[in-house]
Write a protein that holds these residues in place. Structure first.
Motif, mmCIF file in Angstrom:
data_model
loop_
_atom_site.group_PDB
_atom_site.id
_atom_site.type_symbol
_atom_site.label_atom_id
_atom_site.label_comp_id
_atom_site.label_asym_id
_atom_site.label_seq_id
_atom_site.Cartn_x
_atom_site.Cartn_y
_atom_site.Cartn_z
ATOM 1 N N ILE A 50 13.742 2.859 13.699
ATOM 2 C CA ILE A 50 13.353 3.974 12.832
ATOM 3 C C ILE A 50 12.466 3.472 11.704
ATOM 4 N N ALA A 51 12.820 2.339 11.099
ATOM 5 C CA ALA A 51 12.017 1.775 10.016
ATOM 6 C C ALA A 51 10.647 1.343 10.524
ATOM 7 N N ASP A 52 10.578 0.784 11.729
ATOM 8 C CA ASP A 52 9.294 0.357 12.284
ATOM 9 C C ASP A 52 8.398 1.544 12.595
ATOM 10 N N ARG A 53 8.990 2.670 13.009
ATOM 11 C CA ARG A 53 8.199 3.860 13.300
ATOM 12 C C ARG A 53 7.528 4.415 12.059
ATOM 13 N N HIS A 54 8.200 4.292 10.902
ATOM 14 C CA HIS A 54 7.681 4.865 9.670
ATOM 15 C C HIS A 54 6.834 3.896 8.860
ATOM 16 N N SER A 55 6.812 2.623 9.230
ATOM 17 C CA SER A 55 6.014 1.672 8.463
ATOM 18 C C SER A 55 4.596 1.643 9.009
ATOM 19 N N ILE A 56 3.638 1.468 8.112
ATOM 20 C CA ILE A 56 2.229 1.469 8.482
ATOM 21 C C ILE A 56 1.594 0.205 7.898
ATOM 22 N N ASP A 57 0.874 -0.515 8.718
ATOM 23 C CA ASP A 57 0.126 -1.664 8.232
ATOM 24 C C ASP A 57 -1.196 -1.169 7.682
ATOM 25 N N ARG A 58 -1.362 -1.251 6.379
ATOM 26 C CA ARG A 58 -2.583 -0.776 5.747
ATOM 27 C C ARG A 58 -3.320 -1.953 5.151
ATOM 28 N N VAL A 59 -4.576 -2.070 5.470
ATOM 29 C CA VAL A 59 -5.431 -3.094 4.882
ATOM 30 C C VAL A 59 -6.699 -2.393 4.434
ATOM 31 N N TYR A 60 -7.062 -2.589 3.188
ATOM 32 C CA TYR A 60 -8.276 -1.984 2.637
ATOM 33 C C TYR A 60 -9.318 -3.065 2.434
ATOM 34 N N LYS A 61 -10.573 -2.664 2.511
ATOM 35 C CA LYS A 61 -11.679 -3.593 2.301
ATOM 36 C C LYS A 61 -12.292 -3.336 0.932
ATOM 37 N N VAL A 62 -13.020 -4.308 0.447
ATOM 38 C CA VAL A 62 -13.744 -4.139 -0.815
ATOM 39 C C VAL A 62 -14.810 -3.068 -0.593
ATOM 40 N N GLY A 63 -14.844 -2.094 -1.471
ATOM 41 C CA GLY A 63 -15.792 -0.995 -1.345
ATOM 42 C C GLY A 63 -15.175 0.280 -0.815
ATOM 43 N N ASP A 64 -13.938 0.211 -0.261
ATOM 44 C CA ASP A 64 -13.256 1.422 0.208
ATOM 45 C C ASP A 64 -12.868 2.288 -0.975
ATOM 46 N N TRP A 65 -12.745 3.579 -0.717
ATOM 47 C CA TRP A 65 -12.296 4.517 -1.727
ATOM 48 C C TRP A 65 -10.857 4.892 -1.435
ATOM 49 N N VAL A 66 -10.003 4.891 -2.472
ATOM 50 C CA VAL A 66 -8.578 5.188 -2.299
ATOM 51 C C VAL A 66 -8.108 6.129 -3.401
ATOM 52 N N PHE A 67 -7.096 6.934 -3.065
ATOM 53 C CA PHE A 67 -6.400 7.717 -4.071
ATOM 54 C C PHE A 67 -5.360 6.815 -4.722
ATOM 55 N N LEU A 68 -5.070 7.051 -5.977
ATOM 56 C CA LEU A 68 -4.088 6.266 -6.714
ATOM 57 C C LEU A 68 -2.849 7.110 -6.942
ATOM 58 N N LYS A 69 -1.703 6.600 -6.520
ATOM 59 C CA LYS A 69 -0.447 7.327 -6.689
ATOM 60 C C LYS A 69 0.085 7.105 -8.100
ATOM 61 N N LEU A 70 0.561 8.185 -8.683
ATOM 62 C CA LEU A 70 1.108 8.091 -10.030
ATOM 63 C C LEU A 70 2.573 7.741 -9.949
ATOM 64 N N SER A 71 2.996 6.841 -10.805
ATOM 65 C CA SER A 71 4.425 6.542 -10.874
ATOM 66 C C SER A 71 4.969 7.238 -12.108
#
Length: 174
Positions: A50-71
């Motif tokens: 179940i944990a493996d199904r919900h985990s995602i390997d994310r790798v971003y490159k320099v220059g990518d655009w991302v949203f920032l999550k607020l804590s």
């Protein structure tokens, strides 16, 4: 105690029925331990899948655009709003450097100069630009008294909403 059966890993029987000597108790105990190990392994494998199904390997490159999550830290307002109605993610920012395995440095605007610009990858979400979401600006003629005129294109739909003591007509206008 409390007149309940004793359930230990040594013996799964009533307190008065136990015999602590002999090979039978040892065989029974080893069988019970094997059953326990099999059940624990099955539960562990189920939770792991179940944990493996919900985990995602994310790798971003320099220059990518991302949203920032607020804590939402209690009492700390870095991003202008606080509470339930605040946004979960704020506008996309560009990654300018990868710091370590899971940390990225973002190009933040001057308004967020008090916030550290290195974030963990769990705080980021990929921004995928879609040109259809951008509405082109339409020319607006402003009158000399700094007002403008709105023109009705078409009425798409209407309905009457009945309240307790009156009826309100609702109109959908293009």
């Amino acid at each position: 105690m409390y007149s309940k059966p004793c359930c230990t890993s040594l013996c799964w029987s009533e307190v008065n029925e136990r015999v602590l000597v002999g090979p039978k108790i040892v065989d029974k105990m080893t069988k019970n331990i094997q059953v326990i190990k099999v059940n624990l392994k099955a539960a562990h494998d189920r939770q792991n899948s179940i944990a493996d199904r919900h985990s995602i390997d994310r790798v971003y490159k320099v220059g990518d655009w991302v949203f920032l999550k607020l804590s939402p830290w209690k009492g700390v307002v870095h991003f202008k709003k606080k509470g339930r109605l605040s946004q979960h993610y704020i506008w996309p920012y560009q990654i300018i450097e990868r710091v370590g395995e899971v940390a990225y440095r973002l190009d933040l605007p001057p308004e967020l100069s008090r916030v550290h610009n290195v974030f963990h990858m769990s705080m980021l979400r990929r921004y995928i630009s879609d040109p259809s979401h951008v509405i082109p600006p339409q020319p607006l003629e402003i009158n000399p008294d700094l007002t403008y005129d709105e023109f009705l294109m078409t009425i798409l739909d209407w309905k009457d909403k009945v309240l307790i003591n009156k009826t309100v007509r609702m109109v959908k206008v293009l």
